[in-house]
Design a protein around this motif. Structure first.
Motif, mmCIF file in Angstrom:
data_model
loop_
_atom_site.group_PDB
_atom_site.id
_atom_site.type_symbol
_atom_site.label_atom_id
_atom_site.label_comp_id
_atom_site.label_asym_id
_atom_site.label_seq_id
_atom_site.Cartn_x
_atom_site.Cartn_y
_atom_site.Cartn_z
ATOM 1 N N ILE A 6 0.875 -1.165 0.000
ATOM 2 C CA ILE A 6 0.000 0.000 0.000
ATOM 3 C C ILE A 6 0.910 1.213 0.000
ATOM 4 O O ILE A 6 1.625 1.465 0.963
ATOM 5 C CB ILE A 6 -0.918 0.023 1.239
ATOM 6 C CG1 ILE A 6 -2.023 -1.015 1.105
ATOM 7 C CG2 ILE A 6 -1.525 1.394 1.438
ATOM 8 C CD1 ILE A 6 -3.132 -0.611 0.160
ATOM 9 N N MET A 12 1.597 4.680 0.504
ATOM 10 C CA MET A 12 1.037 5.889 1.094
ATOM 11 C C MET A 12 1.520 7.130 0.362
ATOM 12 O O MET A 12 0.966 8.216 0.527
ATOM 13 C CB MET A 12 1.426 5.995 2.570
ATOM 14 C CG MET A 12 0.859 4.906 3.440
ATOM 15 S SD MET A 12 -0.920 5.048 3.653
ATOM 16 C CE MET A 12 -1.000 6.438 4.766
ATOM 17 N N MET A 15 3.805 0.484 4.695
ATOM 18 C CA MET A 15 2.910 1.646 4.741
ATOM 19 C C MET A 15 3.598 2.821 5.407
ATOM 20 O O MET A 15 3.572 3.949 4.905
ATOM 21 C CB MET A 15 1.632 1.313 5.511
ATOM 22 C CG MET A 15 0.669 0.458 4.738
ATOM 23 S SD MET A 15 -0.913 0.360 5.556
ATOM 24 C CE MET A 15 -1.657 1.887 5.033
ATOM 25 N N LEU A 16 4.216 2.560 6.571
ATOM 26 C CA LEU A 16 4.840 3.661 7.306
ATOM 27 C C LEU A 16 6.030 4.220 6.530
ATOM 28 O O LEU A 16 6.245 5.434 6.503
ATOM 29 C CB LEU A 16 5.264 3.190 8.695
ATOM 30 C CG LEU A 16 4.104 2.886 9.649
ATOM 31 C CD1 LEU A 16 4.614 2.310 10.961
ATOM 32 C CD2 LEU A 16 3.282 4.144 9.911
ATOM 33 N N TRP A 55 4.880 6.292 3.812
ATOM 34 C CA TRP A 55 4.321 7.501 4.406
ATOM 35 C C TRP A 55 5.436 8.510 4.669
ATOM 36 O O TRP A 55 5.314 9.711 4.389
ATOM 37 C CB TRP A 55 3.593 7.153 5.705
ATOM 38 C CG TRP A 55 2.460 8.066 5.998
ATOM 39 C CD1 TRP A 55 2.158 9.232 5.368
ATOM 40 C CD2 TRP A 55 1.453 7.855 6.986
ATOM 41 N NE1 TRP A 55 1.026 9.765 5.913
ATOM 42 C CE2 TRP A 55 0.583 8.945 6.910
ATOM 43 C CE3 TRP A 55 1.217 6.856 7.927
ATOM 44 C CZ2 TRP A 55 -0.515 9.069 7.752
ATOM 45 C CZ3 TRP A 55 0.131 6.967 8.753
ATOM 46 C CH2 TRP A 55 -0.739 8.066 8.669
ATOM 47 N N SER A 78 6.288 10.018 1.590
ATOM 48 C CA SER A 78 5.318 11.021 1.180
ATOM 49 C C SER A 78 5.645 12.376 1.803
ATOM 50 O O SER A 78 5.647 13.412 1.121
ATOM 51 C CB SER A 78 3.916 10.525 1.548
ATOM 52 O OG SER A 78 3.167 11.513 2.191
#
Lengths: 289, 600
Positions: free
Chosen positions: A37, A39, A96-97, A100, A103
């Motif tokens: 996933i 992010m 995910m983290l 992130w 991001s």
């Protein structure tokens, strides 16, 4: 209802659907094929938009500029897969983290380079007059392109040797490695394609609105919804979920208000997941049994 | 024997610590300059938000990225309630209460869909973040004055202004007063959560996090408990949001942004995903750093630096900065004089001692025309089986005969396409696994299903508590079972550290501790030595004194030694039934399964 009004409503509906396809395809691909996933997907869209704007401002025509953004994002995606994702496969919260973090990092860099203000390029092509209504030709192009994107991605994954290997690596990595597939390379290419799709999406969206470092945030929520509602099968899931959610959003937006459309989208997503925890793809699997 | 610190009364040390922190914190709140108090208040509020994430994720195992959403909703709720109520009531504690309730309510709604919908793992993360972003869109588009509740304007992109400060009648609503209030609330929440985690609820929550299906098989309603934890998390986040809105007299849609949500993850990762105090330390460290960066630079580098920190944390210190430091310090201390668990104090398992006292109350097990199809594949085709109370029955048959599917139907993992299953007189065909467990059904699965991150004693304790629901009683029971299984000397170790054979015994211990009335054993002797297998024969005999036992087994020697009625499955049907010695002379069975000595 008059014919012209009907056509306009259909176009606005298909336009919502095509937007969802464009913003979610890359995300769905990375999730469905690699269990990642991303992010930072919204920021990939945003980078694609900035690349396109920069290229257009440098005098390159828009279609070429968008292609350049896609290729650049594809390359960046492969680098990111090599440096970051590779370390984290199988630990989904860690991916995910980490993405992130990526991001935030991308937002930070873009803010330093381009500033926080909004940049833009004019929407290409003109509008058509249809009865008493106006239709943007560009949104018609986007609708067609969304279809082309899905078809092309389908062909790549269903009909090419790489596609077969990628699907093998996605379903049973150990077995795929055992029969001689270079899983690590396949993953790198898959994430590259997913990132290129995000870059392409960002480029296509760039002429529609102002582009600022928070550009991705406007789309990422819808993209996430589309992917969870669609389920694990990237193409089928993303396209059916886009149809459902885009249709509902456009319908409710037209009748009530865009805010109600957003809420309806959230509500319908939650209802779908309440009864189909693996998304619409799960329904399709059930029906096949 | 040591069963770690489970209590029925609050810990005195912790209560003392909490009181001391409140006294010192409140005292300091009024000494430090108002400006500093203002800044520190925010850090404490963020610590509370981080705590909600640590609790929900680290302890509840729900990777919820929606804590920022509950925080924001709490903030808006405080704003609305404060603006509408404070002019009359002259306080905002009621608004704070509203914030907590709204946070909890939103978590209950979202959690119901997520948890009862069977959404798990990454889908939870995505749907919670998507919900947060949907709220961002919603609150951003409420700029029209039509969006108001009472006198409170939602305010769209600009947010809600004029939110009243935290006010307690009689106390001043100054920055220092705010800090004092925030500290008191934070310490109380911390104390309550720490206590909760040291009670049975916390231990079962840990069990659910580690192995949801086993927890269900022990008879716990995992969905209800997980939802409860999620609601508590929402309540804390909502409360923090209320404090935040009162602190800044303002709340805007930016609280729902991806950046704000990511901060929650960063604080928790710095402090460690399980540590409650770490949540506050993480928030202080990260916000302190941001503050510093804001003073040194234009502040534009803050997201960049935070992104790099998050990336590096995940890549290199996934356990968190604080826990890694603590672990390395402890590691240095421990190196002097490590006591390895000694192999010498190995104790023979004695099933009779572990389970011999249970009263005889086995249930008759009946399957009537049970069929199961997976898509086009028919795995079971009309199984009829009746096992009398307190009997032992062995199921044999080639791989693919449907034995494991039958067990899965028995425990409720799947529901049969046709047919009925009864435990005693109760029809259980459509019951959820935990309900069947409460009727007295226990299973030892093929691959031991245990809580590898919990201690051996805790594993058995969770099983025992499912029956008695009394802490002391459960501790006594698990001590008794562990002694009988010869695992007392390993009680305090993590179950994951046990050997293969010990794991088998531990899992049987968890089944026994529930005092089951029907026991299913799925290939229990796989990987065991001859001697161990023989002890298992004794175990089955002991179990059969108080329960009905059904064993799936491939080891024909073991099956023969059990001297029980044998049912042979073949191709999804009952192929033959009888004693092993009779079956050995049946030509059809020799052909299908057992094979002939001369053909080998």
């Amino acid at each position: 209802m008059k014919v012209d009004q009907f056509i306009v409503i259909m176009v606005s509906l298909l336009s919502s659907v095509s937007l969802l396809v464009i913003v979610s395809l890359g995300l769905a691909l990375a999730f469905g094929m690699m269990g990642v996933i991303n992010m930072a997907h919204g920021e990939f869209l945003m980078l694609g938009a900035y690349f396109t704007i920069t290229a257009v401002n440098a005098g390159i025509v828009l279609p070429v500029a968008i292609l350049i953004s896609a290729i650049a994002m594809g390359g960046l995606g492969m680098v990111i897969e090599r440096i970051v994702l590779r370390q984290l496969y199988g630990r989904i919260w860690a991916t995910m983290l980490a993405t992130w973090g990526l991001s935030l990092l991308i937002v930070g860099v873009v803010q330093l380079v381009f500033g926080t203000s909004s940049n833009g390029i004019p929407t290409p092509l003109s509008t058509i007059h249809l009865g008493g209504y106006m239709l943007s030709q560009y949104s018609l192009v986007l609708i067609a392109l969304a279809g082309v994107l899905i078809a092309t991605t389908y062909l790549v994954f269903a009909r090419t040797p790489y596609g077969t290997m990628a699907r093998a690596a996605a379903s049973l990595p150990e077995m795929a490695a055992a029969v001689g597939i270079n899983v690590s390379r396949v993953n790198m290419i898959t994430f590259g394609i997913a990132s290129a799709l995000a870059g392409l999406g960002g480029g296509l969206l760039a002429p529609l609105s102002g582009v600022s470092p928070t550009f991705g945030q406007g789309y990422i929520g819808d993209a996430f919804m589309t992917v969870v509602v669609g389920g694990a099968s990237p193409l089928l899931g993303a396209s059916t979920a886009s149809l459902l959610l885009g249709g509902i959003y456009a319908g409710v937006s037209n009748i009530v208000s865009p805010v109600a459309g957003t809420l309806a989208l959230l509500l319908v997503s939650m209802l779908v997941l309440r009864f189909l925890p693996t998304g619409l793809t799960g329904l399709w699997r059930k029906a096949r049994q | 024997m040591k069963i770690s610190n489970l209590r029925t009364r609050p810990s005195q040390t912790r209560a003392l610590g909490a009181t001391a922190t409140i006294v010192v914190g409140v005292g300091l709140s009024f000494i430090i300059p108002a400006f500093t108090a203002h800044t520190v208040s925010l850090w404490v509020i963020y610590g509370l938000l981080a705590l909600s994430f640590t609790f929900v994720w680290g302890h509840g195992g729900i990777f919820s990225l929606g804590q920022a959403a509950f925080f924001g909703l709490g903030g808006y709720a405080y704003g609305v309630a404060g603006i509408d109520l404070a002019p009359t009531t002259h306080e905002t504690m009621s608004a704070l209460l509203v914030a907590a309730v709204v946070g909890a309510g939103a978590a209950a709604l979202l959690g119901y869909f997520v948890i009862y919908g069977g959404i798990r793992g990454v889908f939870v993360a995505v749907i919670t973040i998507a919900a947060t972003l949907a709220l961002l869109t919603f609150f951003t588009s409420t700029g029209d004055p039509a969006y108001h509740i009472g006198a409170a304007m939602l305010g769209g992109d600009n947010g809600m202004v004029g939110v009243p400060s935290l006010t307690i009648p009689g106390l001043l609503s100054t920055s220092n007063g705010t800090l004092a209030t925030v500290v008191v609330v934070a310490v109380i929440v911390w104390f309550a959560i720490a206590e909760l985690l040291h009670r049975p609820f916390g231990r079962i929550l840990a069990g659910t996090r580690e192995n949801e299906f086993r927890t269900q098989l022990l008879g716990y309603d995992v969905r209800g408990r997980t939802l409860a934890a999620f609601v508590v998390g929402g309540l804390i986040a909502g409360l923090a949001g209320g404090l935040y809105a009162g602190w800044g007299n303002f709340i805007s849609p930016q609280v729902f942004s991806l950046q704000q949500a990511s901060l929650v993850a960063i604080w928790a990762l710095v402090g460690g995903r399980r540590s409650l105090i770490g949540a506050f330390i993480g928030a202080f460290a990260v916000q302190g750093l941001s503050e510093l960066l804001g003073q040194l630079t234009s502040g534009a580098v803050i997201p960049l630096v935070l992104g790099v920190i998050l990336l590096l944390l995940v890549l290199f210190l996934p356990n968190g900065v604080l826990p890694t430091i603590v672990a390395s310090v402890l590691g240095l201390v421990r190196q002097k004089g490590t006591a390895q668990p000694s192999v010498q104090n190995y104790v023979e398992p004695d099933p009779d001692a572990a389970f011999g006292r249970a009263p005889s109350r086995g249930l008759k097990v009946t399957a009537k025309a049970v069929s199961m199809r997976f898509g086009g594949l028919s795995v079971l085709r009309g199984i009829d089986l009746e096992v009398p109370a307190n009997a032992v029955r062995t199921l044999i048959g080639p791989n693919g005969a449907g034995k494991s599917t039958f067990f899965n139907l028995m425990i409720g993992r799947y529901r049969p396409t046709a047919g009925e299953i009864y435990l005693g007189d109760v029809r259980v065909t459509r019951l959820r696994p935990e309900k069947r467990a409460r009727l007295g059904l226990g299973i030892k699965t093929q691959v031991p299903s245990i809580y590898s991150e919990l201690t051996v004693a805790e594993n058995v304790w969770i099983a025992a508590w499912a029956v008695s629901r009394r802490t002391q009683e459960a501790s006594r029971m698990s001590a008794h079972v562990l002694a009988g299984l010869g695992l007392t000397h390993r009680a305090a170790e993590l179950a994951g550290a046990l050997s293969h054979g010990e794991l088998q015994w531990l899992e049987i211990g968890m089944v026994i501790a529930r005092e089951p009335r029907v026991v299913l054993l799925d290939e229990p002797t796989a990987g065991m030595t001859r001697a161990e297998t023989r002890r298992y024969v004794d175990l089955v005999a002991v179990l059969a004194r108080s329960a009905t036992v059904i064993v799936v087994e491939h080891d024909m020697e073991f099956v023969r030694e059990l001297e029980a009625q044998v049912t042979m499955f073949h191709d999804g049907t009952v192929f033959a039934e009888g004693l092993m010695d009779d079956l050995r002379h049946d030509d059809r069975i020799l052909d299908v399964y057992l094979g002939r000595a001369d053909s080998a």
